[in-house]
Write a protein that holds these residues in place. Structure first.
Motif, short mmCIF file in Angstrom:
data_model
loop_
_atom_site.label_atom_id
_atom_site.label_comp_id
_atom_site.label_asym_id
_atom_site.label_seq_id
_atom_site.Cartn_x
_atom_site.Cartn_y
_atom_site.Cartn_z
N UNK A 114 52.84 79.69 -15.06
CA UNK A 114 51.75 80.66 -15.25
C UNK A 114 52.22 82.11 -15.11
N UNK A 115 53.53 82.31 -15.03
CA UNK A 115 54.07 83.65 -14.77
C UNK A 115 54.48 84.33 -16.07
N UNK A 116 53.90 85.48 -16.33
CA UNK A 116 54.25 86.27 -17.51
C UNK A 116 55.42 87.21 -17.19
N UNK A 117 55.36 87.88 -16.04
CA UNK A 117 56.39 88.86 -15.67
C UNK A 117 56.71 88.71 -14.19
N UNK A 118 57.97 88.97 -13.86
CA UNK A 118 58.43 88.90 -12.47
C UNK A 118 59.16 90.19 -12.15
N UNK A 119 58.75 90.84 -11.07
CA UNK A 119 59.41 92.06 -10.59
C UNK A 119 59.85 91.84 -9.16
N UNK A 120 61.07 92.25 -8.86
CA UNK A 120 61.60 92.09 -7.51
C UNK A 120 62.25 93.41 -7.12
N UNK A 121 61.84 93.91 -5.94
CA UNK A 121 62.33 95.20 -5.46
C UNK A 121 62.97 95.06 -4.09
N UNK A 128 65.83 105.58 0.40
CA UNK A 128 64.42 105.95 0.21
C UNK A 128 63.91 105.62 -1.19
N UNK A 129 64.79 105.52 -2.17
CA UNK A 129 64.37 105.17 -3.53
C UNK A 129 64.27 103.65 -3.63
N UNK A 130 63.29 103.18 -4.36
CA UNK A 130 63.14 101.75 -4.56
C UNK A 130 64.12 101.28 -5.63
N UNK A 131 64.85 100.23 -5.31
CA UNK A 131 65.74 99.59 -6.27
C UNK A 131 65.00 98.34 -6.74
N UNK A 132 64.78 98.20 -8.05
CA UNK A 132 63.97 97.08 -8.53
C UNK A 132 64.49 96.57 -9.87
N UNK A 133 64.22 95.28 -10.09
CA UNK A 133 64.51 94.65 -11.38
C UNK A 133 63.26 93.94 -11.84
N UNK A 134 63.17 93.74 -13.17
CA UNK A 134 61.96 93.16 -13.75
C UNK A 134 62.33 92.33 -14.97
N UNK A 135 61.66 91.19 -15.07
CA UNK A 135 61.72 90.39 -16.29
C UNK A 135 60.31 90.37 -16.86
N UNK A 136 60.05 91.20 -17.88
CA UNK A 136 58.70 91.28 -18.43
C UNK A 136 58.33 90.09 -19.31
N UNK A 137 59.30 89.22 -19.60
CA UNK A 137 59.06 88.05 -20.45
C UNK A 137 59.58 86.80 -19.75
N UNK A 138 59.13 86.59 -18.53
CA UNK A 138 59.66 85.52 -17.69
C UNK A 138 59.65 84.15 -18.38
N UNK A 139 58.57 83.80 -19.00
CA UNK A 139 58.44 82.47 -19.62
C UNK A 139 59.35 82.29 -20.84
N UNK A 140 59.84 83.36 -21.40
CA UNK A 140 60.72 83.26 -22.56
C UNK A 140 62.18 83.04 -22.18
N UNK A 141 62.48 83.08 -20.89
CA UNK A 141 63.85 82.87 -20.42
C UNK A 141 63.91 81.55 -19.64
N UNK A 142 64.97 80.75 -19.84
CA UNK A 142 65.01 79.44 -19.20
C UNK A 142 65.22 79.50 -17.68
N UNK A 143 65.91 80.50 -17.16
CA UNK A 143 66.21 80.61 -15.74
C UNK A 143 66.73 79.29 -15.18
#
Length: 161
Positions: A114-121, A128-143
């Motif tokens: 049910x996950x469309x996008x995943x963001x991890x920071x 002080x700056x946030x370091x983050x990564x995002x997969x905006x198309x989570x379901x389209x990648x097999x992981x």
């Protein structure tokens, strides 16, 4: 009266830097510094909290917070975000490795369906700056390690800000 208000505003704006108090760290950074609780109880959304509680994290990695929200782009799906405390002085490469391991676990979990996008920071106190990564198309990648572990690391978009 307007001149008095303007004078007060000007006096406030001209305070010497040593007259100001430093800003309080955000609650997420405070959690990483050990000043607040961390873990699944800090997550908004019972489905995401259950996933995090059941997912083994690497040593010294803690969850500072997380959210689950309905995806504005994909009806019926959710966008997930996790804020992590990583040990040491991690950079984007360390965050990608941890994010990829979490993406593998999420893809195998019912919540991943049910996950469309995943963001991890990383909300680490040393940076002080946030370091983050995002997969905006989570379901389209097999992981699942394909096409290669190295290629998976490059799937992540780097989020700045």
């Amino acid at each position: 009266m307007p001149a008095l208000i303007a004078l007060c505003a000007l006096a406030t704006a001209c305070q010497a830097p040593d007259d100001t108090t430093p800003p309080e760290p955000s609650p997420l950074v405070a959690a990483c510094a050990g000043d607040q609780p961390t873990g699944p109880q800090t997550i908004a959304g019972p489905d995401l909290a259950r996933f995090v509680a059941a997912t083994p994290l690497p040593p010294d990695v803690r969850v500072a917070g997380g959210q689950l929200a309905f995806s504005p782009q994909q009806d019926g799906l959710v966008d997930l975000s996790l804020d992590l405390c990583l040990p040491g002085t991690p950079g984007i490469d360390e965050l990608r490795v941890v994010a990829t391991a979490l993406a593998h676990d999420l893809a195998a979990h019912e919540l991943g369906e049910r996950t469309a996008a995943l963001s991890i920071a990383c909300v680490c106190p040393h940076d002080p700056a946030t370091v983050a990564v995002r997969d905006p198309a989570f379901r389209q990648h097999p992981w699942d390690g394909t096409p290669s572990p190295e290629a998976e690391l490059l799937t992540w978009e780097i989020v700045t800000g």
